[in-house]
Design an enzyme around this catalytic site. Structure first.
Site, short mmCIF file in Angstrom:
data_model
loop_
_atom_site.label_atom_id
_atom_site.label_comp_id
_atom_site.label_asym_id
_atom_site.label_seq_id
_atom_site.Cartn_x
_atom_site.Cartn_y
_atom_site.Cartn_z
N PHE A 105 4.31 -0.24 3.98
CA PHE A 105 5.70 0.56 4.33
C PHE A 105 4.96 1.83 4.32
CE2 PHE A 105 6.55 0.31 0.01
CZ PHE A 105 6.90 1.51 -0.61
N LYS A 117 0.43 -5.55 13.27
CA LYS A 117 1.66 -6.26 12.54
C LYS A 117 2.22 -5.14 11.46
CE LYS A 117 3.57 -8.05 9.66
NZ LYS A 117 4.72 -7.35 8.80
N SER A 126 0.21 -5.21 -1.18
CA SER A 126 0.21 -5.41 -2.39
C SER A 126 -0.81 -6.47 -2.80
CB SER A 126 1.54 -5.83 -3.10
OG SER A 126 2.07 -7.08 -2.16
N CYS A 180 -1.26 4.41 -2.73
CA CYS A 180 -2.00 3.43 -3.51
C CYS A 180 -3.00 4.44 -4.29
CB CYS A 180 -2.58 2.50 -2.66
SG CYS A 180 -3.79 3.48 -1.52
N GLU A 225 1.28 -2.25 -11.95
CA GLU A 225 1.56 -1.22 -10.67
C GLU A 225 2.95 -1.10 -10.82
OE1 GLU A 225 0.82 -2.44 -6.49
OE2 GLU A 225 0.43 -0.35 -6.12
P1 NAD Z 1 3.30 -5.88 0.67
O1 NAD Z 1 2.40 -6.55 0.31
O2 NAD Z 1 4.83 -6.15 0.41
O3 NAD Z 1 3.41 -5.91 2.59
C1 NAD Z 1 2.48 -5.57 3.39
C2 NAD Z 1 2.32 -6.15 4.60
O4 NAD Z 1 2.36 -7.60 4.47
C3 NAD Z 1 3.61 -6.05 5.32
O5 NAD Z 1 3.28 -5.86 6.73
C4 NAD Z 1 4.55 -7.06 5.17
O6 NAD Z 1 5.45 -7.44 6.27
C5 NAD Z 1 3.41 -8.21 5.05
N1 NAD Z 1 3.91 -9.29 3.84
C6 NAD Z 1 4.81 -9.29 2.84
N2 NAD Z 1 4.95 -10.20 2.22
C7 NAD Z 1 3.96 -11.25 2.95
C8 NAD Z 1 3.52 -12.57 2.44
N3 NAD Z 1 4.34 -13.23 1.62
N4 NAD Z 1 2.80 -13.03 3.45
C9 NAD Z 1 2.18 -12.44 4.59
N5 NAD Z 1 2.61 -10.91 4.61
C10 NAD Z 1 3.62 -10.36 3.89
O7 NAD Z 1 3.32 -4.51 0.58
P2 NAD Z 1 4.26 -3.01 0.81
O8 NAD Z 1 5.42 -3.13 -0.29
O9 NAD Z 1 4.53 -3.02 2.26
O10 NAD Z 1 3.25 -1.82 0.19
C11 NAD Z 1 2.96 -1.28 -0.96
C12 NAD Z 1 1.83 -2.07 -1.47
O11 NAD Z 1 0.60 -1.54 -0.73
C13 NAD Z 1 1.39 -1.30 -2.87
O12 NAD Z 1 0.96 -2.37 -3.61
C14 NAD Z 1 0.14 -0.33 -2.62
O13 NAD Z 1 -0.43 -0.25 -3.61
C15 NAD Z 1 -0.26 -1.09 -1.49
N6 NAD Z 1 -1.35 -0.34 -0.77
C16 NAD Z 1 -2.67 -0.43 -0.79
C17 NAD Z 1 -3.28 0.56 -0.06
C18 NAD Z 1 -4.90 0.25 -0.32
O14 NAD Z 1 -5.70 1.15 0.52
N7 NAD Z 1 -5.45 -0.24 -1.35
C19 NAD Z 1 -2.85 1.42 0.64
C20 NAD Z 1 -1.41 1.53 0.87
C21 NAD Z 1 -0.52 0.53 0.06
#
Ligand code: NAD
Length: 499
Positions: free
Chosen positions: A163, A187, A240, A295, A390
């Protein structure tokens, strides 16, 4: 905290409710799956709705992408890049609407939305440069015998995005994958579906053939179907750590290539010789930018020895930030409540609250939003939740240590490995930290050490599942195969094991 900004200055609102559709086979479809309201973090009010793709629509999307791939892979790379450069012009033309959309749905400032689109364009520029660079090579390896390698696309590639960067993270993947001749299915996060729709519309305007680029809306079920789908060749994921690990396991378990970036707990080491103004600006910008929802955001400040005068300045500068003007909002109520609970817990664990963001006023007219001001927790023990988990918000936890090596030991013990920064005026200290860091990215007097292109982006440990990086040269390896061709065209007098 100063008085709040005027409501009308914060964010433009759409004239009518938005509908996040899916782009399947080149046509926007209002998916038949469940729908839900998408609310702006700024005020909690609905911006529009998201319609989750059904499993049949996911399958249809993959089939269309597979069919489109057969033609797209034959389009000369220069033509593919020309289309990307047209896309770049359109992104620049629509920079403001894109920045406003990213801000409206993710809670960040419009200036931060602008910055993320520009970083996405930087990746596009790298991708478009592939037409003139690493797309193959040949060498006479023995008399009359030539070895050649060619870069070839993989097929249908998928990007699953979080997000916090509705434009930039999709743009980490889309241009490189498309330039290499793959078809790509995005997606997007089901929390921020509208900016990705704008990207899809601009790609259509740039002339992308039907099915080469698709957007498929939804959450977990859609990701699981794509990760297991036999028609998909590779998956890029950013989100995440728990989800990154499970998507990586599912995708590689079904024979796909996958690179899944996860969460982070970034450390900033501050030593007594640090330059005060560079340090204060760098630390505050790092933990408050995008309301700490990056992140690469600073999360733990490791204070080495007596750096109290610097810390006092950090607290003072962060305390002056104004919500809505200098800092955006948290993505949702769940995030807000997770963070306020974590702040309470840090205090009950025995840490000191030096700056309490819960007291910061919401901008006037935006009281329904998810606002939390900069928060600084001091004297934390490394084992406390706020020092090792985190939190993903504008919360900085200070841990005090006596030496640089203790600071580095603390960083190396973290399960995450995205970024480590050091603030110092000593080259030797900077070099030692860069050598000893266990992270994938290191900053010297930079609070958010995101590598610019062509230097690629990626962490280590639980911040990344898979090998390589997601942008730059890493992205080229991720989204392509090297085909090796060894040939001779006649018998040669000097026979060897290759003959
Ligand atoms: P999230 O893991 O909740 O969601 C990421 C994506 O996965 C979304 O498209 C979501 O719809 C999908 N998703 C959610 N739950 C799922 C599941 N159980 N199975 C399959 N797909 C699923 O992450 P978020 O809350 O959208 O983003 C924040 C997180 O992303 C933080 O932990 C942040 O550190 C991380 N992040 C990492 C980087 C990096 O480069 N390492 C960059 C940006 C964000």
């Amino acid at each position: 905290m100063k008085t709040a900004a005027k409501p009308q200055q914060l964010i433009p609102w759409p004239n009518q409710p938005l509908v996040a559709q899916s782009l399947v086979g080149g046509e926007w479809i209002k998916s038949s799956g469940a729908s839900r309201e998408i609310c702006s973090p700024y005020n909690g009010k609905a911006i529009g709705s998201l319609h989750t793709a059904s499993s049949q629509e996911v399958d249809r999307c993959v089939s269309a992408a597979l069919e489109a791939f057969e033609d797209w892979k034959r389009v000369p790379v220069k033509e593919r890049c020309a289309l990307l450069l047209k896309f770049r012009e359109l992104l620049l033309r629509d920079l403001e609407p894109l920045a406003q959309s990213a801000a409206r749905e993710s809670g960040k400032l419009v200036s931060e939305g602008r910055a993320e689109v520009l970083k996405g364009i930087e990746v596009l520029e790298f991708a478009a440069s592939l037409q003139n660079s690493d797309l193959g090579g040949a060498l006479e390896v023995s008399r009359g015998v030539t070895c050649e390698y060619r870069r070839e696309p993989l097929g249908v590639t998928v990007g699953v995005t979080p997000f916090n960067f509705p434009a930039m993270v999709p743009m980490w993947m889309i241009p490189i994958s498309l330039a290499l001749g793959n078809s790509f299915i995005l997606k997007p996060s089901d929390k921020v579906p509208f900016t990705p729709v704008m990207l899809g519309e601009l790609l259509r305007e740039a002339g992308i053939p039907k099915g080469v680029f698709s957007v498929i809306q939804g959450g977990r079920e859609v990701v699981e179907r794509l990760a297991a789908h036999p028609g998909v060749s590779a998956v890029g994921f950013v989100g995440s750590s728990a989800v990154a690990r499970s998507v990586y396991t599912a995708a590689t378990g079904s024979g796909k290539r996958a690179l899944c970036l996860g969460g982070a707990k970034n450390h900033l080491i501050v030593v007594p010789d640090a330059d005060p103004s560079v340090t204060v600006e760098g630390v505050v910008a790092s933990f408050t930018g995008c309301a700490g929802q990056r992140c690469m955001a600073a999360s733990v400040l490791v204070a080495v020895g007596d750096v109290e005068p610097l810390l006092a300045k950090v607290v003072e500068a962060a305390g002056k930030l104004e919500l809505g003007r200098d800092m955006g909002a948290l993505i949702d109520k769940a995030s807000h409540s997770r963070l306020t609970t974590a702040i309470d817990r840090a205090v009950s664990d025995g840490a000191t609250l030096r700056l309490d963001g819960r007291a910061a006023p919401a901008p006037s007219g935006y009281e329904g939003g998810n606002w939390l001001g900069p928060t600084i927790i001091d004297n934390a023990h490394p084992s406390m939740q706020s020092a090792c988990e985190e939190l993903f918000g504008p919360v900085l936890t200070i841990v005090r240590v006596a030496s640089l090596d203790q600071a580095l030991k603390l960083e190396r013990a973290s399960r995450y490995g995205n970024a480590l920064s050091v603030f110092t005026t000593s080259g030797a200290v900077a070099q030692h930290v860069a050598d000893q860091a266990s992270t994938g990215m290191v900053g010297v007097n930079i609070g958010v050490p995101v590598p610019r292109e062509p230097f690629s982006f990626g962490g280590t440990k639980d911040s990344k599942f898979g090998t390589g990086d997601i942008t730059g040269a890493g992205g080229v390896e991720l989204w392509s195969n090297r085909k090796k061709i060894t040939a001779k065209w006649g018998l040669q007098p000097d026979k060897n094991w290759m003959s």
